[in-house]
Enzyme design. Structure first.
Site, PDB file in Angstrom:
ATOM      1  N   ARG A  65       0.811  -1.225   0.000  1.00 50.59           N
ATOM      2  CA  ARG A  65       0.000   0.000   0.000  1.00 50.59           C
ATOM      3  C   ARG A  65       0.838   1.265   0.000  1.00 50.59           C
ATOM      4  O   ARG A  65       0.348   2.328  -0.397  1.00 50.59           O
ATOM      5  CB  ARG A  65      -0.996  -0.054   1.171  1.00 50.59           C
ATOM      6  CG  ARG A  65      -2.111  -1.040   0.903  1.00 50.59           C
ATOM      7  CD  ARG A  65      -2.987  -1.235   2.102  1.00 50.59           C
ATOM      8  NE  ARG A  65      -2.688  -2.447   2.822  1.00 50.59           N
ATOM      9  CZ  ARG A  65      -2.983  -2.643   4.101  1.00 50.59           C
ATOM     10  NH1 ARG A  65      -3.561  -1.689   4.790  1.00 50.59           N
ATOM     11  NH2 ARG A  65      -2.692  -3.783   4.681  1.00 50.59           N
ATOM     12  N   GLU A 102       1.049  -6.385  12.836  1.00 47.63           N
ATOM     13  CA  GLU A 102      -0.102  -6.642  13.711  1.00 47.63           C
ATOM     14  C   GLU A 102      -0.651  -8.050  13.545  1.00 47.63           C
ATOM     15  O   GLU A 102      -1.100  -8.657  14.501  1.00 47.63           O
ATOM     16  CB  GLU A 102      -1.218  -5.608  13.460  1.00 47.63           C
ATOM     17  CG  GLU A 102      -2.283  -5.630  14.547  1.00 47.63           C
ATOM     18  CD  GLU A 102      -3.466  -4.714  14.269  1.00 47.63           C
ATOM     19  OE1 GLU A 102      -3.561  -4.121  13.186  1.00 47.63           O
ATOM     20  OE2 GLU A 102      -4.319  -4.613  15.179  1.00 47.63           O
TER      21      GLU A 102
END
Ligand code: PRP
Ligand code: ADE
Length: 177
Positions: A65, A102
């Protein structure tokens, strides 16, 4: 300038993606409206010009991204772009670093020669969560003996305290709890 709240409305939250317990902040709705995208790019350019003037040599973007914002920002700043990719995607000699994010672990790579010793680097990504990804990117840049001017993201997930892991300057456009 568009308010932060408007930008926030353009991010969807998807629970339990890609794993149970993760609240996934989806940035892609931002791309549906060219005027929002254009404002967002203006905000990034304005921030960099205010703080670093003509100092940036190379914008480094993080797969995947970070590739959405990195090249368009580099174009507007008039500097080069270099990618950091996940393991096995870049040809030629690379340096690598493992990291935890994460919802998993991964390995980042950068091509030798993509940036050179002494260059001033702006690292760009869409989002910081736990900070593992950004920390790994800083490590690669420093292994090339280049200098991290700033780690720049669109969204910071503040509860995850990712920026506390970083030792280099950090800036976000939008805070999300
Ligand atoms: C996402 C995001 C950041 C990273 C942040 O990338 O784009 O790069 O996670 O997480 P962290 O702060 O906990 O390290 P992801 O690895 O999901 O890859 P993608 O861009 O290919 O979807
Ligand atoms: N990358 C790491 N954590 C994320 C989250 N919660 N939403 C979107 N991208 C992420």
């Amino acid at each position: 300038r568009r308010e932060e709240s408007t930008c926030k409305e353009c991010n969807r939250t998807i629970p339990d993606f890609p794993k149970p317990g993760i609240l996934f902040r989806d940035i892609f709705p931002l791309f549906r409206d060219p005027s929002i995208l254009s404002d967002l790019l203006d905000l990034l350019v304005h921030h960099v010009q205010q703080n670093f003037k003509d100092k940036v040599d190379v914008v480094v973007g993080l797969e995947a991204r970070g590739f959405l914002f990195g090249p368009m920002l580099a174009l507007r700043l008039g500097c080069g772009f270099a990618p950091i990719r996940k393991k096995g995607k870049l040809p030629g000699e690379c340096i690598q670093v493992s990291y935890t994010l994460e919802y998993g672990t991964d390995v980042f790579e950068m091509q030798k020669g993509a940036i050179t010793a002494g260059q001033k680097i702006l690292i760009v990504d869409d989002l910081i969560a736990t900070g593992g990804t950004m920390m790994a990117a800083c490590q690669l840049v420093k292994n090339m003996e280049a200098k991290v001017l700033e780690c720049l993201v669109i969204i910071e997930l503040t509860d995850l305290k990712g920026k506390e892991k970083l030792t280099d300057p950090f800036h976000t456009l939008i805070d999300f709890e």
